[in-house]
Design an enzyme around this catalytic site. Structure first.
Site, PDB file in Angstrom:
ATOM      1  N   SER A 105     -81.148  -8.561 -48.961  1.00  0.00           N
ATOM      2  CA  SER A 105     -80.446  -7.964 -47.824  1.00  0.00           C
ATOM      3  C   SER A 105     -79.106  -8.645 -47.580  1.00  0.00           C
ATOM      4  CB  SER A 105     -81.318  -8.052 -46.563  1.00  0.00           C
ATOM      5  OG  SER A 105     -82.449  -7.221 -46.669  1.00  0.00           O
ATOM      6  N   THR A 178     -77.972  -7.408 -40.089  1.00  0.00           N
ATOM      7  CA  THR A 178     -78.114  -8.513 -41.034  1.00  0.00           C
ATOM      8  C   THR A 178     -76.777  -9.252 -41.169  1.00  0.00           C
ATOM      9  OG1 THR A 178     -79.850  -7.388 -42.268  1.00  0.00           O
ATOM     10  CG2 THR A 178     -78.635  -9.103 -43.432  1.00  0.00           C
ATOM     11  N   ARG A 257     -78.606   1.951 -50.132  1.00  0.00           N
ATOM     12  CA  ARG A 257     -79.959   2.446 -50.414  1.00  0.00           C
ATOM     13  C   ARG A 257     -80.248   2.418 -51.903  1.00  0.00           C
ATOM     14  NH1 ARG A 257     -78.810   7.490 -46.400  1.00  0.00           N
ATOM     15  NH2 ARG A 257     -79.536   6.515 -44.453  1.00  0.00           N
ATOM     16  N   GLY A 353    -107.862 -11.532 -52.321  1.00  0.00           N
ATOM     17  CA  GLY A 353    -108.825 -11.788 -51.252  1.00  0.00           C
ATOM     18  C   GLY A 353    -108.189 -12.524 -50.093  1.00  0.00           C
ATOM     19  N   GLU A 377     -82.013   1.516 -43.131  1.00  0.00           N
ATOM     20  CA  GLU A 377     -81.194   2.364 -43.998  1.00  0.00           C
ATOM     21  C   GLU A 377     -81.879   3.682 -44.334  1.00  0.00           C
ATOM     22  OE1 GLU A 377     -79.082   0.309 -47.103  1.00  0.00           O
ATOM     23  OE2 GLU A 377     -79.212  -1.574 -45.998  1.00  0.00           O
ATOM     24  N   GLY A 378     -82.527   4.225 -43.303  1.00  0.00           N
ATOM     25  CA  GLY A 378     -83.192   5.516 -43.437  1.00  0.00           C
ATOM     26  C   GLY A 378     -84.695   5.373 -43.443  1.00  0.00           C
ATOM     27  N   THR A 379     -85.355   5.834 -42.392  1.00  0.00           N
ATOM     28  CA  THR A 379     -86.810   5.770 -42.335  1.00  0.00           C
ATOM     29  C   THR A 379     -87.421   6.735 -43.348  1.00  0.00           C
ATOM     30  OG1 THR A 379     -86.986   7.513 -40.666  1.00  0.00           O
ATOM     31  CG2 THR A 379     -86.688   5.244 -39.862  1.00  0.00           C
TER      32      THR A 379
END
Length: 398
Positions: A105, A178, A257, A353, A377-379
């Site tokens: 990021s 960010t 993206r 586990g 950056e876009g759901t």
């Protein structure tokens, strides 16, 4: 019998079962190795501690080191940028996110958002002033679009820039940014009387502040901030001259993206490799759990989705290099690869586990990071609607 039929098949490579590396040239492989080595030396020995403490110490040093290997704005041309191909940039994103999503990021926001906006839409003076220092990691950048009340609907942003003589006066707030608290420059998008415009904002300008957001349970080894602009006065030449409207920030987001399409597969690869290694050494009922059919079925399914995702990323990269990559195709890649990466992390956790929740292993850290990557950056829903509109010709956003 033809000569081709007598050529022996190469051995099966569990780390590259589809032979995707055959698509890469020596320069591609060299760049990948450089970034992988840097991440192994500078991030992996410390990342669990950084994540647990919720900090990214030495971020300015890390930025300068990333600049020295050409990772900042690496697909841009000139101004100290590496001028790498889209595929090479993607390979770098994969290796960085295999270390941690927060590191990818940092690079993505620096290069694909802040630097890309200035490079594509800025004046020559803006490019000369900011890009060389940003490429070297001497100046960290951030990108202000999302607001506290307006995420997926940026057109409704409340940040506004008004004219005052020849100056601009910028007021508003941005959220989940960010690099914000460590940035030397912010690219901020705002409404104006002429439409949405981008502004290059020095972060030492009076009225600008960037309080860091704490108490995160995802992207903990990453600097995330709010941007507050309280009547920040900017000269006339602070505005990005080459774009008006949402097409400016949205084109930047599409570029970023694309990096996520690759990066998510890095997080998935790291988790998958941890699961494979664990399955070979963890014994139950007198044998390694990797010898049980259910475990092998999980590993096979994860390998299929991981390498399909990498192949998809490579295909999109070649299209970008050819100037043929559409935003809908980027949505296709982000939607698929992030979704599958989360599923790979979750399945890897089941193989480990109870150990799967320990920071001794990377799996849970990657899984929680990807929950943020899934949203920013876009759901998922936004990318589904982008593809739905492209497939049907009907706009379902409103």
């Amino acid at each position: 019998m033809s000569a081709r039929s007598r050529t022996p098949l190469p051995p099966f490579d569990p780390t590259d079962p589809l032979g995707i590396d055959d698509l890469l040239d020596p320069e591609d492989l060299a760049i990948r190795e450089t970034v992988r080595t840097w991440a192994a030396d500078r991030v992996l020995p410390h990342i669990a501690e950084w994540y647990e403490k919720g900090e990214l110490p030495g971020i300015r040093d890390l930025a300068r080191e990333l600049g020295s290997i050409g990772a900042l704005g690496m697909s841009l041309q000139g101004y100290g940028c590496a001028g790498a191909s889209a595929v090479q940039y993607g390979l770098a994103c994969l290796e960085l996110e295999a270390a941690d999503s927060g590191i990818r990021s940092l690079v993505s926001v620096q290069g694909s958002l802040a630097m890309y906006a200035i490079h594509r839409f800025g004046s020559e003076e803006q490019k000369q002033r900011w890009l060389p220092g940003m490429a070297a990691g001497e100046i960290i950048g951030c990108f202000g679009l999302t607001e506290p009340d307006h995420g997926s609907d940026p057109a409704s942003m409340r940040t506004f820039a008004k004219r005052d003589g020849t100056d601009w006066v910028l007021t508003g707030r941005k959220m989940w940014i960010t690099n914000g608290s460590v940035a030397g420059v912010a690219v901020v998008w705002a409404h104006t009387d002429d439409g949405i415009r981008g502004f290059v904002v020095p972060t030492d300008a009076p009225g600008f502040s960037a309080p860091e957001i704490k108490h995160k349970w995802s992207l903990r080894a990453s600097v995330t901030s709010e941007l507050v602009m309280d009547e920040v006065r900017l000269p006339a030449d602070a505005v990005l001259p080459e774009v008006t409207g949402l097409k400016g920030p949205l084109s930047c987001l599409s570029h970023a993206r694309y990096g996520i399409v690759w990066g998510a597969m890095g997080a998935a690869r790291s988790s998958f490799e941890a699961a494979v290694a664990y399955s070979k050494t963890r014994e139950q009922f007198g044998r390694p759990i990797g010898g049980f059919q259910l475990t092998q079925a999980k590993l096979a399914d994860m390998a299929v989705e991981l390498h399909k995702g990498i192949l998809l990323a490579h295909h999109l990269g070649r299209r970008m290099d050819a100037g043929r990559l559409r935003p809908e195709q980027v949505s296709f890649g982000k939607l698929n690869n992030v979704r599958e990466a989360i599923e790979i992390c979750r399945t890897s956790r089941t193989i480990l586990g109870a150990n799967g929740i320990s920071l001794e292993y990377p799996v849970m850290r990657h899984a929680t990071n990807l929950e943020s990557v899934l949203t920013y950056e876009g759901t998922v829903e936004m990318h589904q609607l982008v593809l739905g509109k492209a497939l049907t010709g009907i706009d379902a956003f409103r």
